[in-house]
Design a protein around this motif. Structure first.
Motif, PDB file in Angstrom:
ATOM      1  N   ASN A  87      31.781 -20.429  -5.676  1.00  0.00           N
ATOM      2  CA  ASN A  87      30.439 -20.614  -5.115  1.00  0.00           C
ATOM      3  C   ASN A  87      30.400 -21.653  -3.998  1.00  0.00           C
ATOM      4  N   LYS A  88      31.556 -22.195  -3.653  1.00  0.00           N
ATOM      5  CA  LYS A  88      31.674 -23.185  -2.570  1.00  0.00           C
ATOM      6  C   LYS A  88      30.758 -24.388  -2.811  1.00  0.00           C
ATOM      7  N   GLU A  89      30.691 -24.817  -4.058  1.00  0.00           N
ATOM      8  CA  GLU A  89      29.830 -25.948  -4.392  1.00  0.00           C
ATOM      9  C   GLU A  89      30.415 -27.250  -3.848  1.00  0.00           C
ATOM     10  N   TYR A  90      29.534 -28.135  -3.464  1.00  0.00           N
ATOM     11  CA  TYR A  90      29.941 -29.435  -2.933  1.00  0.00           C
ATOM     12  C   TYR A  90      30.419 -30.351  -4.055  1.00  0.00           C
ATOM     13  N   ARG A  91      29.690 -30.326  -5.168  1.00  0.00           N
ATOM     14  CA  ARG A  91      29.924 -31.275  -6.254  1.00  0.00           C
ATOM     15  C   ARG A  91      29.630 -30.578  -7.585  1.00  0.00           C
ATOM     16  N   VAL A  92      30.581 -30.637  -8.505  1.00  0.00           N
ATOM     17  CA  VAL A  92      30.437 -29.977  -9.791  1.00  0.00           C
ATOM     18  C   VAL A  92      30.530 -31.013 -10.902  1.00  0.00           C
ATOM     19  N   LEU A  93      29.485 -31.117 -11.708  1.00  0.00           N
ATOM     20  CA  LEU A  93      29.492 -31.961 -12.893  1.00  0.00           C
ATOM     21  C   LEU A  93      29.819 -31.079 -14.086  1.00  0.00           C
ATOM     22  N   ALA A  94      30.965 -31.298 -14.702  1.00  0.00           N
ATOM     23  CA  ALA A  94      31.429 -30.442 -15.784  1.00  0.00           C
ATOM     24  C   ALA A  94      31.205 -31.129 -17.127  1.00  0.00           C
ATOM     25  N   GLY A  95      30.253 -30.609 -17.882  1.00  0.00           N
ATOM     26  CA  GLY A  95      29.971 -31.163 -19.192  1.00  0.00           C
ATOM     27  C   GLY A  95      28.623 -31.844 -19.273  1.00  0.00           C
ATOM     28  N   LYS A  96      28.005 -31.762 -20.428  1.00  0.00           N
ATOM     29  CA  LYS A  96      26.694 -32.365 -20.640  1.00  0.00           C
ATOM     30  C   LYS A  96      26.726 -33.870 -20.438  1.00  0.00           C
ATOM     31  N   ASP A  97      27.802 -34.510 -20.909  1.00  0.00           N
ATOM     32  CA  ASP A  97      27.902 -35.967 -20.779  1.00  0.00           C
ATOM     33  C   ASP A  97      27.967 -36.387 -19.318  1.00  0.00           C
ATOM     34  N   ASN A 133      37.115 -23.422   8.455  1.00  0.00           N
ATOM     35  CA  ASN A 133      37.201 -22.322   7.494  1.00  0.00           C
ATOM     36  C   ASN A 133      37.551 -22.801   6.087  1.00  0.00           C
ATOM     37  N   VAL A 134      37.771 -24.105   5.930  1.00  0.00           N
ATOM     38  CA  VAL A 134      38.221 -24.648   4.648  1.00  0.00           C
ATOM     39  C   VAL A 134      37.060 -25.324   3.922  1.00  0.00           C
ATOM     40  N   GLY A 135      36.684 -24.773   2.779  1.00  0.00           N
ATOM     41  CA  GLY A 135      35.674 -25.401   1.947  1.00  0.00           C
ATOM     42  C   GLY A 135      36.299 -26.453   1.043  1.00  0.00           C
ATOM     43  N   VAL A 136      35.498 -27.396   0.600  1.00  0.00           N
ATOM     44  CA  VAL A 136      35.990 -28.479  -0.266  1.00  0.00           C
ATOM     45  C   VAL A 136      34.997 -28.694  -1.404  1.00  0.00           C
ATOM     46  N   THR A 137      35.510 -28.734  -2.631  1.00  0.00           N
ATOM     47  CA  THR A 137      34.681 -28.958  -3.808  1.00  0.00           C
ATOM     48  C   THR A 137      35.217 -30.145  -4.604  1.00  0.00           C
ATOM     49  N   LEU A 138      34.313 -31.025  -4.998  1.00  0.00           N
ATOM     50  CA  LEU A 138      34.633 -32.158  -5.863  1.00  0.00           C
ATOM     51  C   LEU A 138      34.176 -31.825  -7.280  1.00  0.00           C
ATOM     52  N   VAL A 139      35.065 -32.002  -8.268  1.00  0.00           N
ATOM     53  CA  VAL A 139      34.721 -31.761  -9.671  1.00  0.00           C
ATOM     54  C   VAL A 139      34.774 -33.073 -10.436  1.00  0.00           C
ATOM     55  N   LEU A 140      33.704 -33.353 -11.193  1.00  0.00           N
ATOM     56  CA  LEU A 140      33.598 -34.575 -11.983  1.00  0.00           C
ATOM     57  C   LEU A 140      33.422 -34.187 -13.452  1.00  0.00           C
ATOM     58  N   PRO A 141      34.521 -33.975 -14.170  1.00  0.00           N
ATOM     59  CA  PRO A 141      34.396 -33.604 -15.581  1.00  0.00           C
ATOM     60  C   PRO A 141      34.063 -34.817 -16.444  1.00  0.00           C
ATOM     61  N   GLY A 142      33.346 -34.554 -17.528  1.00  0.00           N
ATOM     62  CA  GLY A 142      33.186 -35.554 -18.561  1.00  0.00           C
ATOM     63  C   GLY A 142      34.331 -35.427 -19.543  1.00  0.00           C
ATOM     64  N   GLY A 143      34.058 -35.585 -20.830  1.00  0.00           N
ATOM     65  CA  GLY A 143      35.107 -35.492 -21.826  1.00  0.00           C
ATOM     66  C   GLY A 143      35.577 -34.063 -22.030  1.00  0.00           C
ATOM     67  N   VAL A 144      36.894 -33.863 -21.956  1.00  0.00           N
ATOM     68  CA  VAL A 144      37.491 -32.547 -22.179  1.00  0.00           C
ATOM     69  C   VAL A 144      38.564 -32.699 -23.253  1.00  0.00           C
ATOM     70  N   ASN A 145      38.602 -31.770 -24.173  1.00  0.00           N
ATOM     71  CA  ASN A 145      39.513 -31.846 -25.316  1.00  0.00           C
ATOM     72  C   ASN A 145      40.910 -31.377 -24.911  1.00  0.00           C
ATOM     73  N   THR A 146      41.666 -32.263 -24.251  1.00  0.00           N
ATOM     74  CA  THR A 146      43.027 -31.948 -23.834  1.00  0.00           C
ATOM     75  C   THR A 146      43.983 -32.977 -24.436  1.00  0.00           C
ATOM     76  N   ASN A 147      45.271 -32.812 -24.124  1.00  0.00           N
ATOM     77  CA  ASN A 147      46.284 -33.748 -24.617  1.00  0.00           C
ATOM     78  C   ASN A 147      46.657 -34.777 -23.559  1.00  0.00           C
ATOM     79  N   ILE A 148      45.703 -35.150 -22.700  1.00  0.00           N
ATOM     80  CA  ILE A 148      46.002 -36.084 -21.622  1.00  0.00           C
ATOM     81  C   ILE A 148      46.439 -37.448 -22.153  1.00  0.00           C
ATOM     82  N   VAL A 149      45.910 -37.861 -23.312  1.00  0.00           N
ATOM     83  CA  VAL A 149      46.297 -39.165 -23.867  1.00  0.00           C
ATOM     84  C   VAL A 149      47.779 -39.173 -24.201  1.00  0.00           C
ATOM     85  N   GLU A 150      48.235 -38.134 -24.913  1.00  0.00           N
ATOM     86  CA  GLU A 150      49.642 -38.069 -25.282  1.00  0.00           C
ATOM     87  C   GLU A 150      50.532 -37.893 -24.062  1.00  0.00           C
TER      88      GLU A 150
END
Length: 263
Positions: free
Chosen positions: A227-237, A176-193
Protein backbone atom coordinates in the motif's frame (compact mmCIF):
# COMPACT_ATOMS: atom_id res chain seq x y z
CA UNK A 1 4.07 -1.86 -4.89
CA UNK A 2 2.34 -5.18 -5.35
CA UNK A 3 4.80 -7.99 -4.70
CA UNK A 4 3.53 -10.51 -7.25
CA UNK A 5 6.26 -11.23 -9.83
CA UNK A 6 8.63 -8.87 -8.00
CA UNK A 7 12.05 -9.81 -6.59
CA UNK A 8 12.19 -8.95 -2.87
CA UNK A 9 15.26 -9.15 -0.64
CA UNK A 10 14.57 -10.00 3.02
CA UNK A 11 17.22 -9.78 5.75
CA UNK A 12 17.05 -11.69 8.99
CA UNK A 13 15.28 -14.47 7.07
CA UNK A 14 16.46 -17.32 9.29
CA UNK A 15 13.57 -17.18 11.74
CA UNK A 16 10.81 -15.17 13.39
CA UNK A 17 9.32 -12.35 11.36
CA UNK A 18 11.93 -12.75 8.63
CA UNK A 19 11.02 -16.34 7.87
CA UNK A 20 7.33 -15.46 7.85
CA UNK A 21 8.02 -12.59 5.46
CA UNK A 22 9.79 -15.00 3.11
CA UNK A 23 6.95 -17.53 3.15
CA UNK A 24 4.17 -14.98 2.76
CA UNK A 25 5.95 -13.18 -0.07
CA UNK A 26 6.36 -16.49 -1.88
CA UNK A 27 2.68 -17.28 -1.34
CA UNK A 28 1.82 -13.93 -2.90
CA UNK A 29 3.79 -14.76 -6.03
CA UNK A 30 7.04 -12.92 -5.37
CA UNK A 31 10.57 -14.16 -5.92
CA UNK A 32 12.58 -13.89 -2.70
CA UNK A 33 16.26 -13.54 -1.88
CA UNK A 34 16.53 -14.59 1.76
CA UNK A 35 19.57 -13.09 3.48
CA UNK A 36 20.69 -15.03 6.55
CA UNK A 37 23.66 -14.54 8.85
CA UNK A 38 24.30 -17.82 10.69
CA UNK A 39 21.27 -19.63 12.02
CA UNK A 40 18.11 -20.83 10.33
CA UNK A 41 19.45 -21.37 6.81
CA UNK A 42 18.53 -25.04 6.56
CA UNK A 43 15.13 -24.58 8.21
CA UNK A 44 14.20 -21.75 5.85
CA UNK A 45 15.30 -23.78 2.83
CA UNK A 46 13.17 -26.74 3.95
CA UNK A 47 10.08 -24.59 4.52
CA UNK A 48 10.43 -22.96 1.10
CA UNK A 49 11.28 -26.14 -0.85
CA UNK A 50 7.96 -26.10 -2.72
CA UNK A 51 8.78 -22.78 -4.38
CA UNK A 52 11.75 -23.96 -6.42
CA UNK A 53 13.82 -21.27 -8.10
CA UNK A 54 11.58 -18.50 -6.79
CA UNK A 55 13.64 -18.46 -3.60
CA UNK A 56 17.37 -18.16 -3.11
CA UNK A 57 19.31 -18.05 0.15
CA UNK A 58 22.37 -15.90 0.75
CA UNK A 59 24.76 -15.96 3.69
CA UNK A 60 25.97 -12.51 4.72
CA UNK A 61 27.06 -10.76 7.89
CA UNK A 62 25.33 -7.38 7.71
CA UNK A 63 27.97 -5.87 9.98
CA UNK A 64 30.52 -6.51 7.23
CA UNK A 65 30.13 -3.90 4.49
CA UNK A 66 32.08 -6.05 2.02
CA UNK A 67 29.65 -8.95 2.56
CA UNK A 68 26.68 -6.68 1.90
CA UNK A 69 28.19 -5.05 -1.19
CA UNK A 70 28.51 -8.48 -2.84
CA UNK A 71 24.80 -9.22 -2.47
CA UNK A 72 23.30 -7.19 -5.34
CA UNK A 73 25.41 -8.87 -8.02
CA UNK A 74 24.80 -12.29 -6.47
CA UNK A 75 21.04 -11.82 -6.24
CA UNK A 76 20.65 -10.21 -9.66
CA UNK A 77 22.60 -13.11 -11.19
CA UNK A 78 20.04 -15.46 -9.64
CA UNK A 79 16.80 -13.53 -10.22
CA UNK A 80 17.60 -11.04 -12.97
CA UNK A 81 16.72 -7.92 -10.99
CA UNK A 82 15.79 -6.57 -7.56
CA UNK A 83 12.52 -4.69 -7.02
CA UNK A 84 12.30 -4.33 -3.26
CA UNK A 85 13.86 -5.01 0.08
CA UNK A 86 12.70 -5.51 3.64
CA UNK A 87 15.42 -4.74 6.17
CA UNK A 88 14.20 -6.90 9.02
CA UNK A 89 17.42 -8.16 10.66
CA UNK A 90 18.02 -6.88 14.18
CA UNK A 91 19.23 -7.75 17.65
CA UNK A 92 18.62 -6.44 21.16
CA UNK A 93 21.10 -5.76 23.93
CA UNK A 94 21.42 -7.58 27.25
CA UNK A 95 18.83 -6.32 29.72
CA UNK A 96 21.22 -4.11 31.68
CA UNK A 97 21.81 -0.40 32.22
CA UNK A 98 24.11 1.59 29.94
CA UNK A 99 26.53 2.02 32.84
CA UNK A 100 27.04 -1.76 32.94
CA UNK A 101 27.06 -2.39 29.18
CA UNK A 102 30.45 -2.90 27.52
CA UNK A 103 31.37 -1.03 24.36
CA UNK A 104 31.75 -4.23 22.34
CA UNK A 105 28.06 -5.03 22.80
CA UNK A 106 27.05 -1.41 22.22
CA UNK A 107 28.92 -1.38 18.92
CA UNK A 108 27.44 -4.71 17.83
CA UNK A 109 23.85 -3.54 18.42
CA UNK A 110 24.45 -0.31 16.50
CA UNK A 111 26.29 -2.14 13.71
CA UNK A 112 23.59 -4.77 13.14
CA UNK A 113 20.52 -2.59 13.59
CA UNK A 114 21.59 0.71 12.05
CA UNK A 115 24.68 0.14 9.92
CA UNK A 116 23.32 -3.18 8.59
CA UNK A 117 20.24 -1.32 7.37
CA UNK A 118 22.34 1.52 5.98
CA UNK A 119 24.72 -0.84 4.16
CA UNK A 120 21.79 -2.69 2.56
CA UNK A 121 20.13 0.52 1.38
CA UNK A 122 23.38 1.90 -0.02
CA UNK A 123 24.20 -1.36 -1.79
CA UNK A 124 20.80 -1.86 -3.43
CA UNK A 125 19.50 1.66 -4.02
CA UNK A 126 21.36 2.21 -7.33
CA UNK A 127 19.69 -0.94 -8.68
CA UNK A 128 16.26 -0.07 -7.28
CA UNK A 129 16.41 3.34 -8.94
CA UNK A 130 16.70 1.59 -12.32
CA UNK A 131 13.46 -0.34 -11.87
CA UNK A 132 10.07 0.94 -13.11
CA UNK A 133 8.78 0.57 -9.56
CA UNK A 134 10.65 -0.35 -6.38
CA UNK A 135 10.27 -0.22 -2.62
CA UNK A 136 12.34 -0.17 0.58
CA UNK A 137 10.82 -1.23 3.89
CA UNK A 138 12.88 -0.70 7.04
CA UNK A 139 11.89 -2.27 10.35
CA UNK A 140 12.46 0.02 13.32
CA UNK A 141 10.62 -0.57 16.61
CA UNK A 142 8.27 0.97 19.13
CA UNK A 143 11.57 1.45 20.97
CA UNK A 144 12.58 3.80 18.17
CA UNK A 145 10.28 6.49 19.55
CA UNK A 146 9.73 5.32 23.14
CA UNK A 147 12.55 4.74 25.67
CA UNK A 148 12.75 1.31 27.30
CA UNK A 149 14.94 0.99 30.42
CA UNK A 150 17.80 -1.49 30.04
CA UNK A 151 17.36 -1.34 26.29
CA UNK A 152 18.69 2.19 25.78
CA UNK A 153 21.24 1.28 23.10
CA UNK A 154 18.73 -0.88 21.23
CA UNK A 155 16.28 2.02 21.31
CA UNK A 156 18.98 4.42 20.08
CA UNK A 157 19.78 2.10 17.17
CA UNK A 158 16.12 1.82 16.20
CA UNK A 159 15.62 5.58 16.53
CA UNK A 160 18.50 5.95 14.07
CA UNK A 161 16.73 3.56 11.69
CA UNK A 162 13.53 5.58 12.09
CA UNK A 163 15.11 8.93 11.23
CA UNK A 164 17.24 7.46 8.45
CA UNK A 165 14.15 5.89 6.85
CA UNK A 166 12.08 9.06 7.10
CA UNK A 167 14.94 11.05 5.60
CA UNK A 168 15.32 8.51 2.80
CA UNK A 169 11.61 8.80 2.05
CA UNK A 170 11.96 12.57 1.66
CA UNK A 171 15.00 12.19 -0.59
CA UNK A 172 13.24 9.68 -2.84
CA UNK A 173 9.77 11.22 -2.83
CA UNK A 174 9.93 12.15 -6.52
CA UNK A 175 11.57 8.89 -7.60
CA UNK A 176 10.28 5.44 -8.50
CA UNK A 177 11.37 4.09 -5.11
CA UNK A 178 8.85 4.08 -2.28
CA UNK A 179 9.95 3.92 1.36
CA UNK A 180 8.02 2.52 4.32
CA UNK A 181 8.94 2.72 8.01
CA UNK A 182 7.61 -0.07 10.27
CA UNK A 183 7.39 0.38 14.05
CA UNK A 184 6.40 -2.94 15.63
CA UNK A 185 5.47 -3.31 19.25
CA UNK A 186 5.95 -6.61 21.06
CA UNK A 187 6.28 -9.61 18.75
CA UNK A 188 6.56 -13.19 19.99
CA UNK A 189 9.91 -14.13 18.42
CA UNK A 190 13.19 -15.63 19.64
CA UNK A 191 15.08 -12.33 19.35
CA UNK A 192 16.16 -12.51 23.01
CA UNK A 193 17.85 -15.87 22.57
CA UNK A 194 19.30 -15.03 19.16
CA UNK A 195 20.76 -11.78 20.49
CA UNK A 196 22.46 -13.48 23.42
CA UNK A 197 20.42 -11.35 25.82
CA UNK A 198 19.12 -12.80 29.05
CA UNK A 199 16.12 -11.55 30.92
CA UNK A 200 14.87 -13.20 34.07
CA UNK A 201 11.17 -12.89 34.79
CA UNK A 202 9.40 -13.56 38.03
CA UNK A 203 7.19 -16.63 38.14
CA UNK A 204 3.74 -15.80 36.89
CA UNK A 205 4.83 -12.45 35.42
CA UNK A 206 3.33 -11.80 31.97
CA UNK A 207 3.04 -9.06 29.40
CA UNK A 208 0.26 -6.55 29.92
CA UNK A 209 -0.59 -6.77 26.24
CA UNK A 210 -0.92 -9.58 23.72
CA UNK A 211 2.20 -10.07 21.66
CA UNK A 212 1.82 -10.16 17.89
CA UNK A 213 2.72 -13.46 16.31
CA UNK A 214 5.44 -13.39 13.62
CA UNK A 215 2.76 -14.32 11.08
CA UNK A 216 0.59 -11.33 12.05
CA UNK A 217 3.58 -9.00 12.01
CA UNK A 218 4.66 -10.18 8.56
CA UNK A 219 1.14 -9.69 7.18
CA UNK A 220 1.11 -6.10 8.46
CA UNK A 221 4.58 -5.38 7.05
CA UNK A 222 3.79 -6.73 3.58
CA UNK A 223 0.46 -4.91 3.49
CA UNK A 224 2.26 -1.67 4.33
CA UNK A 225 4.72 -2.27 1.52
CA UNK A 226 2.01 -3.06 -1.03
CA UNK A 227 0.00 0.00 0.00
CA UNK A 228 3.09 2.25 -0.10
CA UNK A 229 2.42 3.41 3.45
CA UNK A 230 4.72 6.01 4.94
CA UNK A 231 4.58 4.69 8.50
CA UNK A 232 3.22 1.41 9.86
CA UNK A 233 2.48 0.83 13.54
CA UNK A 234 2.36 -2.93 14.04
CA UNK A 235 0.48 -4.04 17.12
CA UNK A 236 -2.02 -2.58 19.56
CA UNK A 237 0.72 -1.61 22.01
CA UNK A 238 2.63 0.36 19.36
CA UNK A 239 -0.52 2.26 18.36
CA UNK A 240 -1.49 3.09 21.95
CA UNK A 241 2.00 4.16 23.02
CA UNK A 242 2.51 6.21 19.86
CA UNK A 243 -0.63 8.18 20.64
CA UNK A 244 0.28 8.65 24.30
CA UNK A 245 3.85 9.65 23.47
CA UNK A 246 2.61 12.36 21.11
CA UNK A 247 0.51 13.95 23.86
CA UNK A 248 2.69 13.32 26.92
CA UNK A 249 6.18 11.91 26.29
CA UNK A 250 7.13 11.90 29.98
CA UNK A 251 4.03 9.96 30.98
CA UNK A 252 4.53 7.47 28.16
CA UNK A 253 8.14 6.90 29.19
CA UNK A 254 7.13 6.44 32.83
CA UNK A 255 4.43 3.94 31.87
CA UNK A 256 6.71 1.80 29.75
CA UNK A 257 9.35 1.92 32.49
CA UNK A 258 6.80 0.65 34.99
CA UNK A 259 5.46 -2.08 32.73
CA UNK A 260 8.60 -3.28 30.95
CA UNK A 261 11.55 -1.88 32.83
CA UNK A 262 11.25 -3.96 35.96
CA UNK A 263 12.92 -7.34 35.79
Amino acid sequence: MKVVNKVIVVTGAGGGIGRELVLQLLEKGARVAAVINKTGLQETQILAKDYGERISTHLANLVNKDDVEKLPEEIIAKHGSVDGMINNAGIIQPFINVNDLDFEKIKLVMDVNFYGTLYMCKAFLPHLLQRPEAHITNISSMGGFLPVPRQSIYCASKAAVKMFTEGLHSELIDSNVGVTLVLPGGVNTNIVENSGAVREREEGQSHYYKLLSPKEAAEIIIRGMENKEYRVLAGKDAKIMDLLYRFNPKKAAALIAKKLGKV
